[in-house]
Design a protein around this motif. Structure first.
Motif, short mmCIF file in Angstrom:
data_model
loop_
_atom_site.label_atom_id
_atom_site.label_comp_id
_atom_site.label_asym_id
_atom_site.label_seq_id
_atom_site.Cartn_x
_atom_site.Cartn_y
_atom_site.Cartn_z
N ILE A 118 174.65 4.19 99.73
CA ILE A 118 175.24 4.97 100.82
C ILE A 118 176.65 4.46 101.11
N GLN A 119 177.61 5.37 101.15
CA GLN A 119 178.98 5.03 101.50
C GLN A 119 179.18 5.27 103.00
N GLY A 127 183.62 1.94 104.90
CA GLY A 127 183.88 1.54 103.52
C GLY A 127 182.98 0.43 103.02
N VAL A 128 181.96 0.07 103.78
CA VAL A 128 180.99 -0.93 103.36
C VAL A 128 179.77 -0.21 102.81
N GLU A 129 179.39 -0.53 101.58
CA GLU A 129 178.23 0.12 100.96
C GLU A 129 176.92 -0.42 101.53
N VAL A 130 175.93 0.45 101.60
CA VAL A 130 174.58 0.08 102.00
C VAL A 130 173.62 0.60 100.94
N LEU A 131 172.71 -0.25 100.49
CA LEU A 131 171.67 0.16 99.55
C LEU A 131 170.36 0.30 100.31
N ALA A 132 169.74 1.47 100.20
CA ALA A 132 168.43 1.72 100.78
C ALA A 132 167.39 1.57 99.67
N LEU A 133 166.53 0.58 99.79
CA LEU A 133 165.62 0.22 98.69
C LEU A 133 164.23 0.84 98.84
N VAL A 183 170.13 9.86 102.89
CA VAL A 183 170.99 9.47 104.01
C VAL A 183 172.40 9.94 103.69
N ASP A 184 173.02 10.63 104.61
CA ASP A 184 174.37 11.17 104.38
C ASP A 184 175.40 10.06 104.24
N ASP A 185 176.38 10.27 103.36
CA ASP A 185 177.54 9.40 103.29
C ASP A 185 178.46 9.69 104.48
N GLY A 186 179.34 8.72 104.77
CA GLY A 186 180.38 8.94 105.78
C GLY A 186 179.98 8.65 107.20
N LEU A 187 178.74 8.21 107.43
CA LEU A 187 178.31 7.88 108.79
C LEU A 187 178.71 6.45 109.13
N PRO A 188 178.85 6.12 110.43
CA PRO A 188 179.11 4.72 110.80
C PRO A 188 178.00 3.82 110.29
#
Length: 229
Positions: free
Chosen positions: A56-57, A61-67, A73-78
């Protein structure tokens, strides 16, 4: 094998529906676990469990990985909105290290987030951090605070990079329910507080440098008409 696909990718779904059929392999759904697939080599040998996940972007600008989740999950959210959503659904979240990705404000934000003692939140290391480089200060803080660091191979989108799959990772000391492997792994990772045992090795500096040059050349190339790079 854990997948973390971007919003542009749908390999897990393509494998599950049969739209993608690797030569020499059979792919079977697991009835009670929509986030897992079972792969078997036709020629024999050990099978492989494929676990769904998303990259997830966030707005910062910090990436999150949902395992271990096939959810969207939409990109671009806080980033705090993303993490709160994953925590509500008890989905493990990883903030993965990347070359230059934790500099300045983004690095300060990562340090702040892991200091909040959020359930299910971990950091990610990968084989693209050369073994000769010093350990990032945020990793040291995470270990002090009891935040696990999950290593992974994380191959770049370059020809031949798939050969490095599984070359760097970790051993999870927990039973894996064959009927619901993604569910079992998700539950374990969400409550994980100990550092898992690392296996494999990171790549050398020259190999990583060559990959970064190749990645930047690829991004600089114009996309064919009708496609997105």
């Amino acid at each position: 094998m854990m997948l973390t696909e971007t919003a542009r990718d749908s390999a897990f779904d393509a494998l599950a529906t049969g739209r993608l059929a690797p030569i020499g392999w059979t792919i079977d759904r697991i009835e009670d676990d929509p986030a897992a697939l079972r792969a078997r080599c036709v020629a024999g040998g050990a099978g492989l469990v494929l676990i769904a996940g998303r990259q997830i972007q966030t707005r910062e600008g910090v990436e999150v990985l949902a395992l271990a989740s096939a959810g969207h999950v939409d990109d671009g959210l806080p980033i705090r909105t993303v993490l709160a959503d994953l925590q509500d659904r008890q989905i493990p979240a990883v903030l993965p290290w990347g070359v230059g990705k934790w500099l300045g404000k983004r690095g300060a934000l990562v340090a702040e987030l892991i200091g909040a003692d959020a359930p299910g939140l971990m950091l990610g290391d990968n084989a693209g951090r050369p073994w000769i480089w010093p350990r990032p200060a945020i990793f040291a803080k995470a270990l002090r605070d009891g935040v696990p660091i999950l290593p992974g191979s994380d191959p770049l989108p370059l020809p031949g990079a798939e050969a490095g799959l599984g070359a760097f990772g970790c051993l999870i000391d927990a039973p894996l329910d064959e009927a619901r492997p993604a569910h079992a792994l998700r539950e374990h990772l969400f409550t994980l507080r100990r550092q898992p045992r690392r296996i494999g090795a990171r790549r050398g500096f020259r190999a990583v440098l060559a990959e970064q040059i190749g990645l930047r050349r690829r991004k600089a190339q114009p996309s064919p008409a009708g496609t997105v790079s």
